[in-house]
Structure formats: structure tokens, C-alpha cells
Design a protein around this motif. Sequence first.
Motif, PDB file in Angstrom:
ATOM      1  N   VAL A  41       2.611   9.446 -10.488  1.00 31.48           N
ATOM      2  CA  VAL A  41       1.875   9.395 -11.750  1.00 31.48           C
ATOM      3  C   VAL A  41       0.806  10.490 -11.789  1.00 31.48           C
ATOM      4  CG1 VAL A  41       0.262   8.007 -13.124  1.00 31.48           C
ATOM      5  CG2 VAL A  41       2.311   6.951 -12.162  1.00 31.48           C
ATOM      6  N   ASP A  42       0.075  10.659 -10.692  1.00 25.31           N
ATOM      7  CA  ASP A  42      -0.972  11.690 -10.652  1.00 25.31           C
ATOM      8  C   ASP A  42      -0.381  13.081 -10.844  1.00 25.31           C
ATOM      9  OD1 ASP A  42      -2.851   9.715 -10.247  1.00 25.31           O
ATOM     10  OD2 ASP A  42      -3.006  10.053  -8.074  1.00 25.31           O
ATOM     11  N   ALA A  43       0.743  13.354 -10.202  1.00 32.67           N
ATOM     12  CA  ALA A  43       1.383  14.666 -10.338  1.00 32.67           C
ATOM     13  C   ALA A  43       1.841  14.889 -11.774  1.00 32.67           C
ATOM     14  CB  ALA A  43       2.565  14.789  -9.372  1.00 32.67           C
ATOM     15  N   LEU A  44       2.412  13.871 -12.406  1.00 34.44           N
ATOM     16  CA  LEU A  44       2.845  14.001 -13.796  1.00 34.44           C
ATOM     17  C   LEU A  44       1.648  14.255 -14.717  1.00 34.44           C
ATOM     18  CD1 LEU A  44       5.601  11.256 -14.075  1.00 34.44           C
ATOM     19  CD2 LEU A  44       5.917  13.726 -14.164  1.00 34.44           C
ATOM     20  N   ARG A  45       0.535  13.580 -14.457  1.00 31.13           N
ATOM     21  CA  ARG A  45      -0.669  13.790 -15.268  1.00 31.13           C
ATOM     22  C   ARG A  45      -1.152  15.235 -15.188  1.00 31.13           C
ATOM     23  NH1 ARG A  45      -4.058   8.389 -13.826  1.00 31.13           N
ATOM     24  NH2 ARG A  45      -3.070   7.053 -15.366  1.00 31.13           N
ATOM     25  N   LEU A  46      -0.927  15.861 -14.036  1.00 31.76           N
ATOM     26  CA  LEU A  46      -1.325  17.256 -13.850  1.00 31.76           C
ATOM     27  C   LEU A  46      -0.273  18.227 -14.376  1.00 31.76           C
ATOM     28  CD1 LEU A  46      -2.826  17.008 -10.254  1.00 31.76           C
ATOM     29  CD2 LEU A  46      -4.073  17.239 -12.419  1.00 31.76           C
ATOM     30  N   GLY A  47       0.805  17.686 -14.925  1.00 33.58           N
ATOM     31  CA  GLY A  47       1.866  18.528 -15.474  1.00 33.58           C
ATOM     32  C   GLY A  47       2.819  19.052 -14.422  1.00 33.58           C
ATOM     33  N   ALA A  57       0.837  -1.204   0.000  1.00 36.98           N
ATOM     34  CA  ALA A  57       0.000   0.000   0.000  1.00 36.98           C
ATOM     35  C   ALA A  57       0.873   1.256   0.000  1.00 36.98           C
ATOM     36  CB  ALA A  57      -0.933  -0.001   1.204  1.00 36.98           C
ATOM     37  N   VAL A  58       1.965   1.232   0.750  1.00 36.75           N
ATOM     38  CA  VAL A  58       2.883   2.378   0.796  1.00 36.75           C
ATOM     39  C   VAL A  58       3.520   2.597  -0.569  1.00 36.75           C
ATOM     40  CG1 VAL A  58       5.076   3.197   1.747  1.00 36.75           C
ATOM     41  CG2 VAL A  58       3.368   2.180   3.271  1.00 36.75           C
ATOM     42  N   VAL A  59       4.053   1.546  -1.167  1.00 35.52           N
ATOM     43  CA  VAL A  59       4.708   1.646  -2.472  1.00 35.52           C
ATOM     44  C   VAL A  59       3.713   2.115  -3.529  1.00 35.52           C
ATOM     45  CG1 VAL A  59       5.814   0.310  -4.323  1.00 35.52           C
ATOM     46  CG2 VAL A  59       6.529  -0.011  -1.947  1.00 35.52           C
ATOM     47  N   ASN A  60       2.507   1.539  -3.535  1.00 37.92           N
ATOM     48  CA  ASN A  60       1.487   1.945  -4.507  1.00 37.92           C
ATOM     49  C   ASN A  60       1.103   3.405  -4.331  1.00 37.92           C
ATOM     50  OD1 ASN A  60       1.308  -0.477  -5.889  1.00 37.92           O
ATOM     51  ND2 ASN A  60      -0.294  -1.286  -4.553  1.00 37.92           N
ATOM     52  N   THR A  61       1.004   3.860  -3.086  1.00 38.14           N
ATOM     53  CA  THR A  61       0.657   5.255  -2.820  1.00 38.14           C
ATOM     54  C   THR A  61       1.719   6.192  -3.371  1.00 38.14           C
ATOM     55  OG1 THR A  61      -0.591   4.650  -0.846  1.00 38.14           O
ATOM     56  CG2 THR A  61       0.133   6.942  -1.017  1.00 38.14           C
ATOM     57  N   VAL A  62       2.979   5.869  -3.143  1.00 35.85           N
ATOM     58  CA  VAL A  62       4.076   6.704  -3.644  1.00 35.85           C
ATOM     59  C   VAL A  62       4.062   6.734  -5.168  1.00 35.85           C
ATOM     60  CG1 VAL A  62       6.582   6.910  -3.835  1.00 35.85           C
ATOM     61  CG2 VAL A  62       5.540   6.412  -1.615  1.00 35.85           C
ATOM     62  N   LEU A  63       3.987   5.581  -5.792  1.00 37.37           N
ATOM     63  CA  LEU A  63       4.018   5.516  -7.256  1.00 37.37           C
ATOM     64  C   LEU A  63       2.798   6.200  -7.874  1.00 37.37           C
ATOM     65  CD1 LEU A  63       5.349   1.878  -7.801  1.00 37.37           C
ATOM     66  CD2 LEU A  63       6.629   4.025  -7.869  1.00 37.37           C
ATOM     67  N   ASN A  64       1.618   5.983  -7.289  1.00 36.29           N
ATOM     68  CA  ASN A  64       0.407   6.624  -7.805  1.00 36.29           C
ATOM     69  C   ASN A  64       0.468   8.136  -7.640  1.00 36.29           C
ATOM     70  OD1 ASN A  64      -0.719   4.199  -8.618  1.00 36.29           O
ATOM     71  ND2 ASN A  64      -1.869   3.924  -6.724  1.00 36.29           N
ATOM     72  N   SER A  65       1.079   8.600  -6.560  1.00 36.81           N
ATOM     73  CA  SER A  65       1.228  10.044  -6.348  1.00 36.81           C
ATOM     74  C   SER A  65       2.124  10.658  -7.418  1.00 36.81           C
ATOM     75  CB  SER A  65       1.809  10.329  -4.964  1.00 36.81           C
ATOM     76  OG  SER A  65       0.928   9.887  -3.962  1.00 36.81           O
ATOM     77  N   ARG A 109       9.647  14.647 -14.528  1.00 33.19           N
ATOM     78  CA  ARG A 109       8.891  15.683 -15.218  1.00 33.19           C
ATOM     79  C   ARG A 109       8.441  15.150 -16.568  1.00 33.19           C
ATOM     80  NH1 ARG A 109      12.921  20.288 -15.439  1.00 33.19           N
ATOM     81  NH2 ARG A 109      13.647  19.236 -13.619  1.00 33.19           N
ATOM     82  N   LEU A 110       7.569  15.902 -17.205  1.00 32.83           N
ATOM     83  CA  LEU A 110       7.109  15.551 -18.543  1.00 32.83           C
ATOM     84  C   LEU A 110       7.844  16.386 -19.570  1.00 32.83           C
ATOM     85  CD1 LEU A 110       3.234  15.267 -18.308  1.00 32.83           C
ATOM     86  CD2 LEU A 110       4.906  13.436 -18.471  1.00 32.83           C
ATOM     87  N   ARG A 111       8.124  15.787 -20.665  1.00 27.75           N
ATOM     88  CA  ARG A 111       8.664  16.489 -21.825  1.00 27.75           C
ATOM     89  C   ARG A 111       7.711  16.215 -22.972  1.00 27.75           C
ATOM     90  NH1 ARG A 111      15.163  15.559 -22.098  1.00 27.75           N
ATOM     91  NH2 ARG A 111      15.673  16.952 -20.400  1.00 27.75           N
ATOM     92  N   MET A 112       7.560  17.215 -23.804  1.00 21.96           N
ATOM     93  CA  MET A 112       6.673  17.058 -24.956  1.00 21.96           C
ATOM     94  C   MET A 112       7.503  16.718 -26.194  1.00 21.96           C
ATOM     95  SD  MET A 112       3.763  17.385 -23.644  1.00 21.96           S
ATOM     96  CE  MET A 112       2.799  17.305 -25.126  1.00 21.96           C
TER      97      MET A 112
END
Length: 121
Positions: free
Chosen positions: A33-39, A23-31, A51-54
Motif C-alpha cells: 500500500v505504501d509503495a502504491l501511494r508513492l506511485g 505482523a508479517v502479513v500486515n508488514t507485507v500488505l502495508n509495504s 500498479r496504479l492506473r489513473m
Amino acid sequence: MTKADLVERVSEAAGISRSEAEAVVNTVLNSIVDALRLGEKIELRGFGSFRLRMRRGRLGRNPKTGTKVDVPGKAVSYFKPGKELRELLNPGEIFVDDNDDADEDVPFLDKEGGASTGGKP
């Protein structure tokens, strides 16, 4: 190292069950991914940043038929190791802590082996 290996190490280091560690590992990884999705840019001091690159769209070629196809632009994730991580992996080398904004123009090798800046002028 796989995700299962990471869960096992977290479980052992923290003295918690595997399911709690997962649960800890999934929370970190999902956080991340979610932050990257928000740019957003994720900075883990001493470890590195995500970070994201276009990538720009380009004209590609179907390898089977040879016809030209439009390849649309897309966002790709990018990890830049931090200074402390680089020093741990390469002891004895001196690293210059460069400007984070400058990494957008770091050259890489293209298919022909020549240097490129990712299609940027």
C-alpha cells in the motif's frame, strides 16, 4: 481466502505464533500500500505486479434524480498476474509474455458489453 486465513497459513508454514504471523502479513500488505501511494510499481516475480492506473474524470448521472454530476478522476489499483501464476491457474495453455507497458491499453467490457480501452483514444 481472508486475511485471517492467510495469517493462519503463514503461522503454520513458518512455525511461528499467530501474532507474529499477523505482523508479517500486515508488514507485507502495508509495504504494498505504501509503495502504491508513492506511485511505485510492485513486482513479485512469478506471482504478479501491482500498479496504479489513473481514471479520467467523467460526467455521471445521479440514479435517484437523473441530474448530471461531475465525477472526478481518481487512481485505482490494478493487479496483473505473472506468467507463472497464469500457467498454474490454466495448465496446458500457452501464454505470450507481453510487454508490461502495453497492459495500459488492455480492453475491458463497458456497461453496454462493448469493448473499451478505458476511455483512451
